[in-house]
Design a protein around this motif. Structure first.
Motif, PDB file in Angstrom:
ATOM      1  N   VAL A  42      19.782  76.862 -27.303  1.00 54.86           N
ATOM      2  CA  VAL A  42      20.381  77.862 -26.428  1.00 54.86           C
ATOM      3  C   VAL A  42      21.294  77.160 -25.428  1.00 54.86           C
ATOM      4  O   VAL A  42      20.841  76.307 -24.655  1.00 54.86           O
ATOM      5  N   ASP A  43      22.570  77.507 -25.464  1.00 52.49           N
ATOM      6  CA  ASP A  43      23.551  76.940 -24.541  1.00 52.49           C
ATOM      7  C   ASP A  43      24.748  77.871 -24.510  1.00 52.49           C
ATOM      8  O   ASP A  43      25.079  78.465 -25.530  1.00 52.49           O
ATOM      9  N   ASP A  44      25.378  78.000 -23.365  1.00 50.70           N
ATOM     10  CA  ASP A  44      26.544  78.869 -23.254  1.00 50.70           C
ATOM     11  C   ASP A  44      27.838  78.166 -23.657  1.00 50.70           C
ATOM     12  O   ASP A  44      28.901  78.786 -23.659  1.00 50.70           O
ATOM     13  N   SER A  85      21.217  78.960 -33.397  1.00 46.09           N
ATOM     14  CA  SER A  85      21.736  78.803 -32.044  1.00 46.09           C
ATOM     15  C   SER A  85      21.986  80.156 -31.404  1.00 46.09           C
ATOM     16  O   SER A  85      22.211  81.156 -32.085  1.00 46.09           O
ATOM     17  N   ALA A  86      21.938  80.161 -30.077  1.00 38.98           N
ATOM     18  CA  ALA A  86      22.228  81.350 -29.283  1.00 38.98           C
ATOM     19  C   ALA A  86      23.141  80.946 -28.146  1.00 38.98           C
ATOM     20  O   ALA A  86      22.951  79.902 -27.518  1.00 38.98           O
ATOM     21  N   ASN A  87      24.106  81.802 -27.863  1.00 38.03           N
ATOM     22  CA  ASN A  87      25.072  81.552 -26.801  1.00 38.03           C
ATOM     23  C   ASN A  87      24.584  82.200 -25.503  1.00 38.03           C
ATOM     24  O   ASN A  87      25.189  83.141 -25.006  1.00 38.03           O
ATOM     25  N   GLY A  88      23.452  81.721 -25.000  1.00 39.40           N
ATOM     26  CA  GLY A  88      22.904  82.236 -23.754  1.00 39.40           C
ATOM     27  C   GLY A  88      21.526  82.837 -23.921  1.00 39.40           C
ATOM     28  O   GLY A  88      21.051  83.089 -25.034  1.00 39.40           O
ATOM     29  N   ALA A  89      20.882  83.086 -22.780  1.00 42.65           N
ATOM     30  CA  ALA A  89      19.496  83.545 -22.761  1.00 42.65           C
ATOM     31  C   ALA A  89      19.326  84.932 -23.365  1.00 42.65           C
ATOM     32  O   ALA A  89      18.359  85.185 -24.096  1.00 42.65           O
ATOM     33  N   LYS A  90      20.236  85.850 -23.060  1.00 45.14           N
ATOM     34  CA  LYS A  90      20.100  87.216 -23.568  1.00 45.14           C
ATOM     35  C   LYS A  90      20.104  87.231 -25.095  1.00 45.14           C
ATOM     36  O   LYS A  90      19.259  87.864 -25.724  1.00 45.14           O
ATOM     37  N   GLU A  91      21.062  86.530 -25.685  1.00 41.54           N
ATOM     38  CA  GLU A  91      21.128  86.453 -27.146  1.00 41.54           C
ATOM     39  C   GLU A  91      19.870  85.791 -27.710  1.00 41.54           C
ATOM     40  O   GLU A  91      19.313  86.227 -28.716  1.00 41.54           O
ATOM     41  N   ALA A  92      19.402  84.740 -27.043  1.00 44.74           N
ATOM     42  CA  ALA A  92      18.213  84.025 -27.504  1.00 44.74           C
ATOM     43  C   ALA A  92      16.979  84.921 -27.471  1.00 44.74           C
ATOM     44  O   ALA A  92      16.168  84.902 -28.405  1.00 44.74           O
ATOM     45  N   LEU A  93      16.814  85.700 -26.411  1.00 43.50           N
ATOM     46  CA  LEU A  93      15.657  86.605 -26.333  1.00 43.50           C
ATOM     47  C   LEU A  93      15.703  87.627 -27.470  1.00 43.50           C
ATOM     48  O   LEU A  93      14.654  87.962 -28.046  1.00 43.50           O
ATOM     49  N   VAL A 150      15.393  77.593 -16.807  1.00 44.40           N
ATOM     50  CA  VAL A 150      13.989  77.671 -16.381  1.00 44.40           C
ATOM     51  C   VAL A 150      13.510  79.116 -16.430  1.00 44.40           C
ATOM     52  O   VAL A 150      12.415  79.400 -16.934  1.00 44.40           O
ATOM     53  N   ALA A 151      14.315  80.049 -15.929  1.00 43.86           N
ATOM     54  CA  ALA A 151      13.930  81.464 -15.988  1.00 43.86           C
ATOM     55  C   ALA A 151      13.789  81.912 -17.439  1.00 43.86           C
ATOM     56  O   ALA A 151      12.840  82.627 -17.795  1.00 43.86           O
ATOM     57  N   PHE A 152      14.721  81.484 -18.279  1.00 38.72           N
ATOM     58  CA  PHE A 152      14.651  81.830 -19.696  1.00 38.72           C
ATOM     59  C   PHE A 152      13.394  81.258 -20.341  1.00 38.72           C
ATOM     60  O   PHE A 152      12.639  81.973 -21.018  1.00 38.72           O
ATOM     61  N   LEU A 153      13.130  79.961 -20.138  1.00 38.94           N
ATOM     62  CA  LEU A 153      11.958  79.346 -20.757  1.00 38.94           C
ATOM     63  C   LEU A 153      10.659  79.893 -20.172  1.00 38.94           C
ATOM     64  O   LEU A 153       9.634  79.919 -20.855  1.00 38.94           O
ATOM     65  N   SER A 154      10.682  80.361 -18.921  1.00 33.06           N
ATOM     66  CA  SER A 154       9.512  81.037 -18.351  1.00 33.06           C
ATOM     67  C   SER A 154       9.232  82.334 -19.106  1.00 33.06           C
ATOM     68  O   SER A 154       8.079  82.666 -19.387  1.00 33.06           O
ATOM     69  N   ALA A 155      10.297  83.069 -19.438  1.00 34.47           N
ATOM     70  CA  ALA A 155      10.135  84.296 -20.223  1.00 34.47           C
ATOM     71  C   ALA A 155       9.605  83.975 -21.620  1.00 34.47           C
ATOM     72  O   ALA A 155       8.745  84.695 -22.146  1.00 34.47           O
ATOM     73  N   VAL A 156      10.085  82.893 -22.197  1.00 36.83           N
ATOM     74  CA  VAL A 156       9.584  82.461 -23.507  1.00 36.83           C
ATOM     75  C   VAL A 156       8.104  82.124 -23.401  1.00 36.83           C
ATOM     76  O   VAL A 156       7.295  82.543 -24.241  1.00 36.83           O
ATOM     77  N   ARG A 157       7.732  81.408 -22.363  1.00 40.81           N
ATOM     78  CA  ARG A 157       6.329  81.034 -22.167  1.00 40.81           C
ATOM     79  C   ARG A 157       5.442  82.275 -22.057  1.00 40.81           C
ATOM     80  O   ARG A 157       4.365  82.339 -22.636  1.00 40.81           O
ATOM     81  N   GLU A 158       5.911  83.252 -21.319  1.00 46.10           N
ATOM     82  CA  GLU A 158       5.125  84.463 -21.093  1.00 46.10           C
ATOM     83  C   GLU A 158       4.944  85.265 -22.387  1.00 46.10           C
ATOM     84  O   GLU A 158       3.851  85.751 -22.663  1.00 46.10           O
ATOM     85  N   ARG A 159       6.009  85.386 -23.174  1.00 45.61           N
ATOM     86  CA  ARG A 159       5.964  86.248 -24.354  1.00 45.61           C
ATOM     87  C   ARG A 159       5.593  85.523 -25.642  1.00 45.61           C
ATOM     88  O   ARG A 159       5.025  86.131 -26.546  1.00 45.61           O
ATOM     89  N   TRP A 160       5.941  84.248 -25.732  1.00 41.70           N
ATOM     90  CA  TRP A 160       5.660  83.455 -26.933  1.00 41.70           C
ATOM     91  C   TRP A 160       5.078  82.109 -26.513  1.00 41.70           C
ATOM     92  O   TRP A 160       5.707  81.059 -26.650  1.00 41.70           O
TER      93      TRP A 160
END
Length: 129
Positions: free
Chosen positions: A10-12, A33-41, A64-74
């Motif tokens: 994930v990178d913009d 690959s994903a071009n940002g957090a929204k696409e990655a989610l 960090v916010a993105f990976l925190s969301a990943v941690r919470e959901r997956w």
């Protein structure tokens, strides 16, 4: 034996994503690959990944916010944070909030990136077995 789960980068910045792909091309992993957090989610909602490698500085949601969301959901997904900035605060937040397993600096060293991905994929494989 279970099939190996893919890696999500994930990178913009498209050039960074291409460089990551080139670095791991010979390793035999399936990489998305994903071009940002929204696409990655969105991708994470559709498919299971073993490892997520995210840039720190991205628009709309930092790594960090993105990976925190990943941690919470997956929570079983390995999380790696990559940054070009020597930001100790980002590292501290990454460890405390996102429970990242690894932290890499840009520009990464090819061997270090491959070693970290191999270790992360090994952890995923052991957990799944």
């Amino acid at each position: 034996m279970l099939p190996e789960l893919p890696i999500l980068f994930v990178d913009d910045e498209p050039d960074v994503l291409r460089a990551l792909f080139r670095t791991v091309a010979h390793a035999g992993w399936v990489v998305v690959s994903a071009n940002g957090a929204k696409e990655a989610l969105g991708l994470l909602e559709q498919q299971e990944f073993g490892v997520v490698v995210s840039d720190y500085r991205m628009p709309h949601m930092d790594g960090v916010a993105f990976l925190s969301a990943v941690r919470e959901r997956w929570p079983e997904t390995e999380r790696i944070l990559v940054t070009a900035y020597a930001d100790e605060g980002a590292l501290e937040r990454g460890i405390n909030e996102a429970a990242i397993s690894r932290f890499l600096r840009k520009p990464w060293k090819r061997d270090v990136l491959l070693q970290n991905l191999t270790q992360a994929m090994d952890h995923v494989r052991v957990r799944r077995e």
